[in-house]
Each structure stands twice: as C-alpha cells, then as structure tokens.
Design an enzyme around this catalytic site. Sequence first.
Site, PDB file in Angstrom:
ATOM      1  N   TYR A   1       0.821  -1.211   0.000  1.00 20.23           N
ATOM      2  CA  TYR A   1       0.000   0.000   0.000  1.00 20.23           C
ATOM      3  C   TYR A   1       0.858   1.265   0.000  1.00 20.23           C
ATOM      4  O   TYR A   1       0.590   2.228   0.728  1.00 20.23           O
ATOM      5  CB  TYR A   1      -0.958   0.003   1.198  1.00 20.23           C
ATOM      6  CG  TYR A   1      -2.177  -0.849   0.955  1.00 20.23           C
ATOM      7  CD1 TYR A   1      -3.252  -0.355   0.231  1.00 20.23           C
ATOM      8  CD2 TYR A   1      -2.250  -2.162   1.420  1.00 20.23           C
ATOM      9  CE1 TYR A   1      -4.371  -1.134  -0.020  1.00 20.23           C
ATOM     10  CE2 TYR A   1      -3.357  -2.952   1.173  1.00 20.23           C
ATOM     11  CZ  TYR A   1      -4.422  -2.434   0.451  1.00 20.23           C
ATOM     12  OH  TYR A   1      -5.520  -3.214   0.201  1.00 20.23           O
TER      13      TYR A   1
ATOM     14  N   TYR B   1     -14.146  -4.528   3.258  1.00 18.73           N
ATOM     15  CA  TYR B   1     -12.782  -4.935   2.947  1.00 18.73           C
ATOM     16  C   TYR B   1     -12.533  -6.280   3.612  1.00 18.73           C
ATOM     17  O   TYR B   1     -12.647  -6.413   4.835  1.00 18.73           O
ATOM     18  CB  TYR B   1     -11.741  -3.926   3.448  1.00 18.73           C
ATOM     19  CG  TYR B   1     -10.332  -4.431   3.236  1.00 18.73           C
ATOM     20  CD1 TYR B   1      -9.728  -4.342   1.979  1.00 18.73           C
ATOM     21  CD2 TYR B   1      -9.628  -5.038   4.264  1.00 18.73           C
ATOM     22  CE1 TYR B   1      -8.449  -4.838   1.769  1.00 18.73           C
ATOM     23  CE2 TYR B   1      -8.351  -5.526   4.060  1.00 18.73           C
ATOM     24  CZ  TYR B   1      -7.769  -5.428   2.814  1.00 18.73           C
ATOM     25  OH  TYR B   1      -6.513  -5.934   2.606  1.00 18.73           O
TER      26      TYR B   1
ATOM     27  N   ASP C   1     -16.548 -12.151   9.399  1.00 15.85           N
ATOM     28  CA  ASP C   1     -15.128 -11.847   9.256  1.00 15.85           C
ATOM     29  C   ASP C   1     -14.654 -11.093  10.493  1.00 15.85           C
ATOM     30  O   ASP C   1     -14.804  -9.882  10.597  1.00 15.85           O
ATOM     31  CB  ASP C   1     -14.916 -11.014   7.985  1.00 15.85           C
ATOM     32  CG  ASP C   1     -13.455 -10.647   7.757  1.00 15.85           C
ATOM     33  OD1 ASP C   1     -12.629 -10.905   8.664  1.00 15.85           O
ATOM     34  OD2 ASP C   1     -13.145 -10.092   6.693  1.00 15.85           O
TER      35      ASP C   1
ATOM     36  N   LYS D   1      -4.853 -11.611  12.129  1.00 18.35           N
ATOM     37  CA  LYS D   1      -4.332 -10.443  12.849  1.00 18.35           C
ATOM     38  C   LYS D   1      -3.931 -10.768  14.280  1.00 18.35           C
ATOM     39  O   LYS D   1      -2.869 -11.310  14.521  1.00 18.35           O
ATOM     40  CB  LYS D   1      -5.311  -9.277  12.760  1.00 18.35           C
ATOM     41  CG  LYS D   1      -5.348  -8.662  11.342  1.00 18.35           C
ATOM     42  CD  LYS D   1      -5.948  -7.310  11.328  1.00 18.35           C
ATOM     43  CE  LYS D   1      -5.998  -6.701   9.931  1.00 18.35           C
ATOM     44  NZ  LYS D   1      -4.693  -6.374   9.366  1.00 18.35           N
TER      45      LYS D   1
END
Length: 427
Positions: free
Chosen positions: A19, A146, A238, A267
């Site tokens: 990114y 996302y 999610d 994560k």
Amino acid sequence: MLKNLTLQERDTAVNWHPYTQMKTTGDAIPIVKGKGVYLFDEEGKSFIDAVSSWWVTLHGHANPYIAQRVFEQLNTLEQVIFAGFTHEPAIQLSENLLKLLPENQEKVFYSDNGSTAVEVALKMCIQFWHNQGNGKKKILAFKNAYHGDTFGAMSVSGRSVWTKPFGEMLFEVIFIDTPTAENLESLKNQIRNIADEVACFIYEPLVQGAAGMLMHDPDYLSALMKLCKELHILLIQDEVFTGFGRTGKLFAANYLSEKPDIMCFSKGLTGGTMPMGITTSSNEIFEAFLSDDKYKTLFHGHSFTANPLACTAALASMELLLKEETLTQINLISEKHLQFSKILKQQSQVENVRQIGTILAWDFKTETGTSYFNDIGKRLYEEFLKRGIIMRPLGNVIYLVPPYCITSEELDFIYRNILEVLNQFKV
C-alpha cells in the site's frame, strides 16, 4: 556494495512495500527493536505503536512469554505437513478457540492470513451448496467492505480504486448498505427478493476497518443475520480485525444475538508474532463435505497449514488475553477512549467521532470531504511520527488501536499530542 549502505538505502534498493506508492513516499524507517508498546529505530528513537502494527499486536512487541513458548516449540517441532498428520499445538489451539466462540462453531480449518481465511470461507459456502446439487453462487456483502487482497477476498470487498485494475476479473457480488433503523426493512425486502440465488452473506461485524473505521449497530446486524438464517443464506462473520478483544469483548460475536455459520480470524490471533489464518465452521457445513465421493472434498490447503510455531504463539497469546489483568487493561483502554471521545467532539476540526472497545476513530474536517486519498493523512502521519507516535490515518480518518499493555500514562501522552496536532492543523 550493499553492506556499506544504511538500512534505508539497502531497503530502497531491494524492497517493495505494501500500500505504498514507491515513487512519492519517503524512505522507510528502519526499526531495530520492539518492547511493549514501543518500537525503536537505529538511532534509538522510540515510537509508541498506537495502531498495533496494522492491528495485529495484542500484548506488545517482543512479549517474553510468547517468545519463550515459541522457542521451546522450535526446539521440538517446527513444521509438519497437515494433510494426513497432526500435532498437539494445532489440536490444543482448536480446542481452546472453539470454547470461546458461539457454540455452533465446531470445526477449525487453518490457513495463512486474513485474506486466505476469507477465501476458505467463500469456498466452503459455494461448495456446501454444490455438494448438495444446489447451484446457489451469488454472494451478499456490505458496501465499503474490505476482506483482503486475494481475488476472492477482493471480489467481496467494495469496488474502489484498489480493485479497479482487476474489475472484470472479480466475480459478481450483491452489495448492500450497512443496516440502520431507517433502512432495515428495505434491506430485508431486498434480501428476500434475491434469497433463492444467494449462497452466503459475508460481513465485518460492527466495524468496517479499512473503510475508515465505519461502525454499525449490533442489533440491526443481528436482525439481518436472523433473516438470512430463515432464508437459508449462510453467514460468514469476518472477525479478522474485531476478534480477540478489539471491540471490548472477546469477539464481536458476543454483541450479536444470532450465530454465524462460518467465522474468519487472523491479525491478533498469534498476538502479532506470526502469520496465521483460521476459518471455523458449524458441523452442518463440515458434514456437507463428508462423502464416499472424493470430489466432494474441500480442495484447499497451504504449505504452512497449522504451523506448530504459529499455533504455539496463538496458544500463548490466548492465555495472556484471558488473564484478568489483560481483560482489565481492555476495559481501561475502552473507558479512557470513551472519555477522550467526549473531548474530541468539542474540537471544531473534528467530526463523526466513533468508538467501540479499544477502537477510537474520528474524521478530520477538510474542504474535500472524507477520503482515503485525502492529503491531510500524510501530513498528520508525519507530524505524529515527529512526536514519537505511530498513527496511520486512513486519509483524513484518524484512529487509535493500541496494544493492550499500554498504560494510562501512555494513553494520556497520545491524547495530549492529538489535541496539540488538531490545534496545529486547525483551519
């Protein structure tokens, strides 16, 4: 001779960062050490990691307990193929995690990261119907979603400049608004009209992180989940970002009255120490793949599936998470964020303050509106760095997601600097 160059120069010569527009972005900051909430560069300058290094670090950097557990495992078993074999860390992690999840979650499938956890979930849902001779393939998702950067995960993410180069290659998805009191009934009617074609509904519960920390009400989400269950639309929750305490409870699922069929994790799963993804499912999903017909197998796998080191890190992180002192810290952060949010709401250059648990976000007012590409983000990022704080604004959206080991004094230091920066950038 690369050895005579600085770390920054060596990095520029060989690395391509995520990114990041490599032409216009400055040199990467070399980090040589981490300890607790702090990261240290090669000159010894410290930075408070206020975003948990992309939302992964739960217990701080270089946590000695996790490190010791991984070291012990490394000297016992570092890797084994998970097709046809198993091992204690994977079994124990699955057992421990399932105890914390909604009771209908009964099977664990291991992968590598959040995107692949989502890919697995999507394949489970599509093949669930395929194995039963049902051709339902359409997928329902929220606008601005996302779910990751692999192709399936991109397909169920909101269409944007991020996905534009691949637009014609992404599969069809039906996008709906997040639910509110005003639109709930119209959303229900929309879903009823397409239910016969929809295989599953994938959603980020309560917080759409990458979209700018957009938050929605758990009661209205529960209402949509209930309808989907009545219409036989499978639910993929999610929790890659929201899992493991970020929302103030262990999982966003703890806010919801309905249970998903499938859940995705990554994560914070390993406390930020190692890459790992997990997709859990109900027995109903699992049993749709049980057959004498080998073609009904879930054909998905990764070389490092259920890696013993990552499983061990996750076990250690989960032990720390469930300690009373960690839960107390989560409550402390949540309460201090709540109190600071009241101060933020009084600032003239701030709007749309929102908070849940350890996540606090707000929009910096600009004439060009809210956007990931708002130039103010880079200026704010650099100013906070000068002050020894790592914050990574999403354009003009500023947020805090600190590690749970942060102290009250360190939070106050961040809050104080936020107010100073807001005043410095006042228009």
